[in-house]
Design a protein around this motif. Structure first.
Motif, PDB file in Angstrom:
ATOM      1  N   UNK A  51      31.412 -13.053 -27.217  1.00  0.00           N
ATOM      2  CA  UNK A  51      32.602 -13.863 -27.013  1.00  0.00           C
ATOM      3  C   UNK A  51      33.863 -13.044 -27.280  1.00  0.00           C
ATOM      4  N   UNK A  52      33.824 -12.223 -28.333  1.00  0.00           N
ATOM      5  CA  UNK A  52      34.988 -11.412 -28.686  1.00  0.00           C
ATOM      6  C   UNK A  52      35.324 -10.427 -27.574  1.00  0.00           C
ATOM      7  N   UNK A  53      34.321  -9.745 -27.051  1.00  0.00           N
ATOM      8  CA  UNK A  53      34.593  -8.704 -26.061  1.00  0.00           C
ATOM      9  C   UNK A  53      34.883  -9.286 -24.681  1.00  0.00           C
ATOM     10  N   UNK A  54      34.302 -10.439 -24.393  1.00  0.00           N
ATOM     11  CA  UNK A  54      34.655 -11.102 -23.138  1.00  0.00           C
ATOM     12  C   UNK A  54      36.110 -11.568 -23.184  1.00  0.00           C
ATOM     13  N   UNK A  55      36.523 -12.143 -24.312  1.00  0.00           N
ATOM     14  CA  UNK A  55      37.923 -12.547 -24.465  1.00  0.00           C
ATOM     15  C   UNK A  55      38.851 -11.337 -24.407  1.00  0.00           C
ATOM     16  N   UNK A  56      38.398 -10.205 -24.959  1.00  0.00           N
ATOM     17  CA  UNK A  56      39.210  -8.989 -24.933  1.00  0.00           C
ATOM     18  C   UNK A  56      39.516  -8.565 -23.504  1.00  0.00           C
ATOM     19  N   UNK A  57      38.550  -8.725 -22.608  1.00  0.00           N
ATOM     20  CA  UNK A  57      38.777  -8.357 -21.199  1.00  0.00           C
ATOM     21  C   UNK A  57      39.918  -9.175 -20.606  1.00  0.00           C
ATOM     22  N   UNK A  58      39.965 -10.466 -20.924  1.00  0.00           N
ATOM     23  CA  UNK A  58      41.048 -11.313 -20.409  1.00  0.00           C
ATOM     24  C   UNK A  58      42.374 -10.992 -21.084  1.00  0.00           C
ATOM     25  N   UNK A  59      42.330 -10.621 -22.359  1.00  0.00           N
ATOM     26  CA  UNK A  59      43.553 -10.222 -23.057  1.00  0.00           C
ATOM     27  C   UNK A  59      44.136  -8.956 -22.419  1.00  0.00           C
ATOM     28  N   UNK A  61      46.749 -14.194 -21.334  1.00  0.00           N
ATOM     29  CA  UNK A  61      45.408 -13.630 -21.273  1.00  0.00           C
ATOM     30  C   UNK A  61      44.538 -14.105 -22.421  1.00  0.00           C
ATOM     31  N   UNK A  62      45.136 -14.230 -23.615  1.00  0.00           N
ATOM     32  CA  UNK A  62      44.406 -14.738 -24.777  1.00  0.00           C
ATOM     33  C   UNK A  62      43.913 -16.163 -24.540  1.00  0.00           C
ATOM     34  N   UNK A  63      44.787 -16.994 -23.969  1.00  0.00           N
ATOM     35  CA  UNK A  63      44.393 -18.376 -23.681  1.00  0.00           C
ATOM     36  C   UNK A  63      43.247 -18.399 -22.668  1.00  0.00           C
ATOM     37  N   UNK A 121      35.523   4.063 -25.051  1.00  0.00           N
ATOM     38  CA  UNK A 121      35.544   3.285 -26.295  1.00  0.00           C
ATOM     39  C   UNK A 121      34.396   2.285 -26.319  1.00  0.00           C
ATOM     40  N   UNK A 122      34.144   1.751 -27.492  1.00  0.00           N
ATOM     41  CA  UNK A 122      33.079   0.761 -27.659  1.00  0.00           C
ATOM     42  C   UNK A 122      33.423  -0.531 -26.926  1.00  0.00           C
ATOM     43  N   UNK A 123      34.735  -0.819 -26.809  1.00  0.00           N
ATOM     44  CA  UNK A 123      35.158  -2.005 -26.061  1.00  0.00           C
ATOM     45  C   UNK A 123      34.671  -1.909 -24.611  1.00  0.00           C
TER      46      UNK A 123
END
Length: 329
Positions: free
Chosen positions: A221-229, A113-115, A197-199
């Protein structure tokens, strides 16, 4: 009078009513199959529906986060398989104690997911392309690592009891494997993250208007990546649950699960355009998929027609979402 009709239309298009419509559809399905087959309401059959929903539902919860951002994750099915295979390798080949092996299996899904998140958020690859590539990467790695053979779990103290044991049965209640309660816990956790949550707030904001969210100072970018993680982590958890249910890691399974997961989210009211969705609706959608598949199987409907019917339902759900958005506009 015109304002009254407008208010009624707005209410009909609300998220709460969308969930109620999905729930109504689920009740109708249950009633239909109960009348069509005397075996549908048996506890053993209901248990099978709950267990099937556990896998599809966990996958769908993760996919919901991604779809709300306006993206898509086609890799969750094969990432689930990869996580199951890695869990099998850790337990069987390396002899790692099962609690640690389970954690590492889930983390292998998190890594995938991170990738995906980096490719989509940092390198701006279209989600369809990035996750389609990951679908093949995860599938290929699962086949290579397992050497095309199932990995069977050895008897480890506590492993089968933890997942396939039944606290309910021990309490004198109807038998239900513990892994279903893992699904329930996952539902509570994801519901809290998305809604409290704020996420979750920023994920909704990205799906509604990413440019405006970025200009407001949010690190999109951080929160979009978080969704995939999160999606990868849930796929890893689903892989562990599926492996525990089968007591083995099957490298050929998982392909096609991503369609059921996306279907569950969309049927439950998550908009493919982004910005809308709930975990509650996704869970209802997962039950609809499981009940439909189970009922059609009991009625002797061939698998190819089961897939066709599911596809028609997904197309219908997407079309209704498009109509709803046009009316809002």
């Amino acid at each position: 009078m015109q304002n009254s009709w407008k208010s009624a239309g707005d209410l009909f298009r609300s998220d709460a009513v969308q969930r109620l419509l999905a729930l109504g559809a689920l009740i109708i399905l249950i009633g239909f199959f109960a009348a069509a087959s005397p075996h549908f309401l048996s506890w053993s059959n209901a248990q099978g529906i709950f267990l099937a929903t556990s896998v599809v539902g966990i996958l769908a919860m993760g996919v919901t986060f991604v779809i709300i951002t306006g993206g898509i994750d086609l890799s969750v099915g094969t990432v689930m398989t990869f996580a199951a295979v890695m869990t099998g390798v850790f337990v069987t080949n390396l002899g790692i104690p099962w609690p640690i092996a389970v954690l590492l299996g889930i983390l292998s899904g998190t890594l995938m997911g991170l990738i995906n998140g980096i490719l989509v958020a940092r390198f701006d690859l279209p989600p369809f392309i990035a996750t389609l590539g990951m679908l093949n990467i995860a599938r290929g790695l699962a086949l290579v690592i397992s050497e095309l053979r199932p990995i069977y779990f050895p008897d480890q103290p506590g492993f089968n009891e933890f997942f396939m044991g039944s606290v309910m049965k021990d309490m004198g209640l109807p038998d239900m494997p513990n892994l279903f309660f893992i699904f329930v816990i996952a539902a509570v956790v994801t519901w809290f993250i998305l809604g409290k949550t704020i996420v979750g707030r920023y994920i909704f904001a990205i799906g509604s208007n990413e440019d405006a969210t970025r200009l407001s100072g949010v690190r999109t970018m951080r929160y979009k990546a978080t969704a995939y993680i999160i999606s990868g982590t849930m796929a890893g958890l689903a892989g562990v649950v599926l492996a525990a249910r089968l007591n083995s890691a099957q490298p050929s399974t998982g392909f096609g699960y991503e369609l059921d997961a996306i279907a569950a989210a969309v049927i439950g009211g998550t908009s493919l355009a982004g910005g809308e969705g709930t975990i509650t609706g996704t869970i209802i959608g997962a039950f609809i998929i499981s009940v439909l598949t189970n009922g059609l199987r009991l009625l002797g409907v061939p698998q190819e027609w089961q897939i066709t019917i599911t596809g028609v339902i997904v197309v219908g759900a997407v079309y209704l979402d498009i109509l709803r958005r046009r009316q809002r506009g």
